[in-house]
Design a protein around this motif. Structure first.
Motif, mmCIF file in Angstrom:
data_model
loop_
_atom_site.group_PDB
_atom_site.id
_atom_site.type_symbol
_atom_site.label_atom_id
_atom_site.label_comp_id
_atom_site.label_asym_id
_atom_site.label_seq_id
_atom_site.Cartn_x
_atom_site.Cartn_y
_atom_site.Cartn_z
ATOM 1 N N LYS A 133 0.885 -1.187 -0.204
ATOM 2 C CA LYS A 133 0.053 0.004 0.090
ATOM 3 C C LYS A 133 0.755 1.216 -0.168
ATOM 4 N N ALA A 134 1.922 1.192 0.599
ATOM 5 C CA ALA A 134 2.809 2.299 0.642
ATOM 6 C C ALA A 134 3.599 2.517 -0.766
ATOM 7 N N GLU A 135 3.554 1.291 -1.674
ATOM 8 C CA GLU A 135 4.317 1.567 -2.818
ATOM 9 C C GLU A 135 3.092 1.731 -4.097
ATOM 10 N N ALA A 136 1.724 2.025 -3.647
ATOM 11 C CA ALA A 136 0.812 1.829 -4.257
ATOM 12 C C ALA A 136 0.585 3.050 -5.561
ATOM 13 N N PHE A 137 1.477 4.104 -5.461
ATOM 14 C CA PHE A 137 1.427 5.010 -6.489
ATOM 15 C C PHE A 137 1.152 4.609 -7.879
ATOM 16 N N SER A 138 1.794 3.783 -8.244
ATOM 17 C CA SER A 138 1.651 3.416 -9.771
ATOM 18 C C SER A 138 0.981 2.201 -10.053
ATOM 19 N N VAL A 139 0.045 1.713 -8.950
ATOM 20 C CA VAL A 139 -0.558 0.343 -9.139
ATOM 21 C C VAL A 139 -2.189 0.888 -8.550
ATOM 22 N N VAL A 140 -2.846 -0.075 -8.780
ATOM 23 C CA VAL A 140 -4.397 -0.014 -8.293
ATOM 24 C C VAL A 140 -4.665 -0.959 -7.361
ATOM 25 N N ASP A 141 -4.963 -0.527 -6.011
ATOM 26 C CA ASP A 141 -5.627 -1.345 -5.036
ATOM 27 C C ASP A 141 -4.805 -2.957 -4.803
ATOM 28 N N PRO A 142 -3.571 -2.608 -4.254
ATOM 29 C CA PRO A 142 -2.859 -3.764 -3.832
ATOM 30 C C PRO A 142 -3.853 -4.617 -2.901
ATOM 31 N N PHE A 143 -3.712 -6.204 -2.958
ATOM 32 C CA PHE A 143 -4.243 -6.938 -2.262
ATOM 33 C C PHE A 143 -3.389 -8.295 -2.200
ATOM 34 N N LEU A 144 -3.566 -9.093 -0.972
ATOM 35 C CA LEU A 144 -2.805 -10.293 -0.869
ATOM 36 C C LEU A 144 -3.391 -11.487 -1.736
ATOM 37 N N VAL A 145 -2.573 -12.355 -1.921
ATOM 38 C CA VAL A 145 -2.715 -13.554 -2.878
ATOM 39 C C VAL A 145 -2.525 -14.628 -2.145
ATOM 40 N N ALA A 146 -3.283 -15.670 -1.867
ATOM 41 C CA ALA A 146 -2.783 -16.790 -0.908
ATOM 42 C C ALA A 146 -2.198 -17.791 -2.217
ATOM 43 N N VAL A 147 -0.977 -18.426 -1.773
ATOM 44 C CA VAL A 147 -0.252 -19.083 -2.542
ATOM 45 C C VAL A 147 0.186 -20.439 -1.890
ATOM 46 N N SER A 148 0.633 -21.493 -2.590
ATOM 47 C CA SER A 148 1.434 -22.509 -2.200
ATOM 48 C C SER A 148 2.575 -22.736 -2.703
ATOM 49 N N GLN A 149 3.441 -23.402 -2.120
ATOM 50 C CA GLN A 149 4.926 -23.426 -2.629
ATOM 51 C C GLN A 149 5.478 -24.903 -2.701
ATOM 52 N N ASP A 150 6.130 -25.282 -3.623
ATOM 53 C CA ASP A 150 6.714 -26.642 -3.862
ATOM 54 C C ASP A 150 7.804 -26.820 -2.964
ATOM 55 N N ASP A 151 8.399 -27.856 -2.876
ATOM 56 C CA ASP A 151 9.563 -28.127 -2.317
ATOM 57 C C ASP A 151 10.893 -27.354 -3.165
ATOM 58 N N THR A 176 8.853 -23.236 -5.990
ATOM 59 C CA THR A 176 7.823 -22.835 -7.135
ATOM 60 C C THR A 176 6.599 -22.525 -6.302
ATOM 61 N N ILE A 177 5.838 -21.256 -6.616
ATOM 62 C CA ILE A 177 4.760 -20.900 -5.919
ATOM 63 C C ILE A 177 3.560 -20.868 -6.909
ATOM 64 N N GLU A 178 2.471 -20.933 -6.351
ATOM 65 C CA GLU A 178 1.230 -21.414 -7.298
ATOM 66 C C GLU A 178 0.068 -20.614 -6.343
ATOM 67 N N PRO A 179 -0.762 -19.803 -7.328
ATOM 68 C CA PRO A 179 -1.819 -19.334 -6.421
ATOM 69 C C PRO A 179 -2.843 -20.511 -5.946
ATOM 70 N N LEU A 180 -3.578 -20.196 -4.869
ATOM 71 C CA LEU A 180 -4.406 -21.228 -4.760
ATOM 72 C C LEU A 180 -5.921 -20.868 -5.519
ATOM 73 N N SER A 181 -6.348 -19.866 -5.638
ATOM 74 C CA SER A 181 -7.516 -19.896 -6.077
ATOM 75 C C SER A 181 -7.626 -19.636 -7.765
ATOM 76 N N LEU A 182 -8.497 -20.030 -8.397
ATOM 77 C CA LEU A 182 -8.678 -20.125 -9.810
ATOM 78 C C LEU A 182 -8.498 -18.870 -10.469
ATOM 79 N N ARG A 183 -9.013 -17.976 -9.795
ATOM 80 C CA ARG A 183 -9.244 -16.483 -10.223
ATOM 81 C C ARG A 183 -7.802 -16.063 -10.228
ATOM 82 N N GLU A 184 -6.908 -16.274 -9.151
ATOM 83 C CA GLU A 184 -5.475 -15.878 -9.332
ATOM 84 C C GLU A 184 -4.674 -16.609 -10.033
#
Lengths: 557, 104, 154
Positions: free
Chosen positions: B55-73, B76-84
């Motif tokens: 949010k502090a770095e949001a000058f050049s972006v719109v509405d930051p939010f958190l995305v839940a992810v999983s991580q392999d051994d 490698t990360i992957e979002p949990l939700s289909l939308r993400e």
């Protein structure tokens, strides 16, 4: 000869459009420089058709009353190439959406639109939206009067209306000029139906408070007969009542349908009539000369006499089965003998419904120039229409549409699917729509079988906002999200044919994406077994009820 | 807004103001379109801090939010939700090309 | 809160009467009243000649009820005193507000005075009549057509 056979912009219209482009350019500049916050900017960009979707900005371009000149269609193709990824999506409100627009390019894109008298004004936001009309207007055999004349009056009156630019919620108007409603007027905030009263005068039945979305409601008649010259005075009264008393405490209860529901239609009528008593004889009363000036611009093209019976067409019908099917499903009666209205299907097997590439847009423009007086329509069923094609020219038109992939003989059939963009694009969606439409379209691609199944409207929405009109699909499919899994609710029995407008009913638990085809197959099989001679799917459903369909689906799935 | 999926691992995402492109906050506090460079917060407290930074770095972006992810051994990360997942990988079908006259 | 009026780029001093909320004002009518955007104002009808200031409120700038109130006060009731926009008033609303009959504005937004100076020039064409006496394009077209027909007849 005029450039077009519909409203032609003059210096007033062009000046306003160019000043609006300048204003929008300044608003974008202030947003990019940080002068405006996103909260301040969002309503400003929305009222100029600019959304922020999952991957990019989306620009929704207004196509007033669904009518385009070929010059305009070519410009849309050019803009799609230059500022987007070279394709666009025609929507259920006769608009065109470009899905990959950059905010920094948006002012140039709308300036390019203005070059051909087009814009994105009020295609989103809590304002009076683009007024839609019967896509066969001015050509249909059953038409009483061309509804686009009145759409144009509304376009001008509603554009940048100073009082109604911050309504409780969006406001959608549709007009039909035919008894056989093709504009879904009973599911709009205001629906207008032109009809001739027993005294022989033509006026409007005004229907209010219809709509789909979270709370689907069929509109109610607010006034049986409104003289045409009172149209804007009456609409101003409706909008004023809505602006003052529509709910603003809950976004889901802010549409006029909720106000009508809560007040009751009689009280609503009383409020509107009281306001109308004051607006009726104001400057809003339409001057006969103004009506005449706009009406004259919609004078139909001077269609020359062409033969109604053509040997070559009859021969091709026998020779080419697909052509015969195409004639049946994709052409409609024209008011002139010797002509047909041709629908170019934007639903070839397996394609995303309503999408067209820039090359296809150019191709349709070429065909319209050669065979349809340079005019193209967008239907709310997400197809393109060539309104004035001579029967003699049908084989040639069929051939060139085939080359474009737009000659699928499926209009009104099970693969003529309406689908919203869904979770692939849309920030509001819960589930995908397009891949579901694609699998159904591939599964049912056999044309002879589609024609055997007959008229069957499948409508798919990726969320409760119902952009895919699932409530009024003979088969409606609504995507929902259950713990991160896409599921689809199936409803049956929706319809928008005039006098028979009805909302579908959910038949049972939602099914998975991989079960949808099987479920629809079961519905179709039930119909084929139980139908009587000449009975359409929805009629069989009305006669036998949901039970036999449910048993088949939930037994089979 | 992010779906209500509870996961311990999150990344911060937004759309870039100028063109709407999907971006993620990296370890050095810059927005990147490369998902694999996203800074991963590993618990609730770290997620809160990550969102504050976004949010502090949001000058050049719109509405930051958190995305839940999983991580392999292997990290490698992957979002949990289909939308993400769709926001990261793009459309789940082949869109028609600009010069195509048929959908293939 | 800074107060702006056309003709002044800088905020002006608010030296007029204090606008009282309607309920309070009804107890003891003065020259200035502040309306909520849900207030009915038929009670004002008999006092309009004495009122110098009516303040209409925008609790959020997206809440447009006061636009209708303004038009009714100006157009229907014939109020000619000062009509002030209060609450969340942003410069991009100005073209609409001016057309609905507002003539003073409370705003904290930077650049508001400069925007006010330009607001009436943003659009030289309007499509509908409102409270600013501008003629809509449809009427200007008629006038032009009638003038050219007259010229042709002469």
């Amino acid at each position: 000869m005029p450039d077009t056979y519909f409203y032609r912009y003059d210096d007033f219209d062009r000046t306003l459009l160019s000043e609006r482009v300048d204003q929008f350019r300044d608003q974008v500049r202030r947003r990019l420089s940080g002068e405006l916050t996103e909260e301040q900017f969002k309503p400003l960009r929305l009222t100029n058709g600019l959304y922020l979707q999952l991957h990019a900005y989306m620009l929704r371009i207004a196509i007033p009353y669904g009518t385009l000149s070929t010059k305009q269609l070519r410009k849309l193709a050019e803009i799609a190439r230059k500022y987007d990824r070279g394709y666009g999506h025609f929507t259920t409100r006769q608009n065109l959406q470009l899905n990959w627009i950059k905010l920094e390019d948006a002012p140039d894109a709308v300036a390019a639109l203005a070059e051909v008298d087009m814009h994105a004004i009020q295609t989103s936001g809590n304002v009076i939206r683009n007024t839609t009309a019967d896509h066969f207007a001015g050509a249909a055999a059953d038409e009483i009067e061309d509804p686009r004349i009145w759409c144009e009056m509304i376009r001008q009156w509603s554009t940048l209306h100073p009082e109604f630019s911050f309504l409780p919620r969006k406001f959608k108007i549709a007009i039909t000029g035919s008894p056989n409603d093709r504009a879904a007027v009973r599911v709009h905030d205001v629906g207008l139906r032109l009809w001739r009263n027993p005294e022989g005068q033509v006026g409007f039945e005004v229907i209010v408070g219809g709509g789909l979305g979270r709370t689907p409601i069929i509109g109610k008649t607010l006034r049986e007969f409104l003289p045409k010259e009172d149209l804007l005075a009456y609409l101003e009264a409706v909008l004023r009542v809505y602006n003052r008393y529509g709910r603003r405490d809950n976004i889901y209860k802010a549409r006029i349908k909720i106000l009508v529901h809560e007040l009751g239609v009689d009280k609503m009528r009383e409020e509107v009539e009281a306001e109308f008593a004051s607006t009726r004889d104001s400057a809003l009363k339409l001057d006969p000369q103004t009506i005449e000036a706009i009406t004259s611009q919609f004078a139909p093209p001077p269609l020359p006499h062409r033969p109604a019976m053509v040997g070559a067409v009859e021969a091709l019908k026998i020779e080419d089965r697909d052509f015969a099917l195409w004639l049946k499903s994709n052409t409609a009666p024209h008011r002139m003998a010797g002509y047909r209205i041709v629908t170019a299907s934007l639903k070839p097997a397996g394609a995303p419904p309503g999408d067209a590439s820039a090359a296809q847009m150019d191709g349709v423009a070429d065909i319209a120039d050669a065979y349809s007086w340079g005019e193209v329509r967008v239907s709310h069923e997400q197809n393109l229409v060539l309104p004035h094609v001579a029967i003699e020219d049908l084989p040639a038109v069929y051939a060139v549409l085939s080359k474009l992939g737009f000659a699928e003989a499926n209009v009104g059939k099970i693969t003529d699917i309406i689908a919203c963009p869904g979770l692939d694009y849309c920030a509001l969606a819960n589930a995908r729509s397009i891949p579901v439409a694609q699998s159904l379209s591939n599964h049912f691609s056999n044309l002879a079988r589609q024609h055997d199944i007959g008229d069957l409207k499948v409508k798919i929405s990726g969320c409760i906002n119902a952009c895919g009109h699932h409530h009024v699909g003979h088969i409606g499919i609504l995507g929902v999200d259950k713990n991160g899994v896409e599921l689809y609710q199936i409803s049956l029995g929706g319809d928008v044919d005039f006098g028979k407008t009805s909302l579908g009913e959910i038949i049972g638990p939602a099914v998975g994406a991989d079960e949808i085809v099987e479920a629809v197959d079961a519905l179709v099989a039930t119909y084929l077994e139980r139908r009587r001679e000449g009975e359409r799917f929805v009629e069989t459903y009305r006669r036998i009820g949901a039970e036999p369909f449910k048993e088949r689906v939930y037994g089979a799935v | 807004m992010a779906k209500n999926l509870t996961g311990d691992l999150t990344v911060a995402s937004a759309n870039r103001l100028s063109d709407g492109v999907v971006v993620f906050l990296d370890d050095s506090g810059h927005w990147t379109s490369k998902f694999e460079r996203a800074a991963v917060a590993r618990d609730k407290r770290a997620s809160e801090i990550l969102l504050e930074r976004a949010k502090a770095e949001a000058f050049s972006v719109v509405d930051p939010f958190l995305v839940a992810v999983s991580q392999d051994d292997d990290g490698t990360i992957e979002p949990l939700s289909l939308r993400e997942k769709i926001r990261v990988s793009g459309l789940t079908f082949q869109a028609i090309a600009a010069e195509a006259v048929r959908y293939a | 809160m800074a107060l702006y009026r056309e003709g002044h780029i800088a905020p002006i001093d608010d030296d007029g009467p204090v606008a009282l909320p309607l309920a309070e004002w009804l107890q003891a009518p003065t020259q200035a009243v502040a309306l909520a955007n849900t207030d009915q104002f038929n009670a004002l009808r008999t006092h309009l000649g004495r009122l110098k200031l009516i303040a209409l409120n925008f609790p959020k700038y997206t809440d447009g009820r006061a636009y209708s109130q303004a038009r009714l006060l100006r157009g229907r009731l014939g109020y000619r005193g000062e009509l002030r926009a209060t609450g969340q008033v942003l410069l991009d609303q100005l073209p609409f507000m001016l057309r609905c009959g507002f003539d003073s504005f409370e705003s904290e937004q930077a650049g508001f005075g400069a925007a006010l100076a330009r607001a009436r020039t943003l659009f030289s064409v309007v499509y509908q009549g409102a409270e600013d006496d501008r003629l809509p394009a449809s009427l200007l077209r008629l006038k032009r057509r009638n003038a050219s027909e007259k010229l042709a007849a002469e």
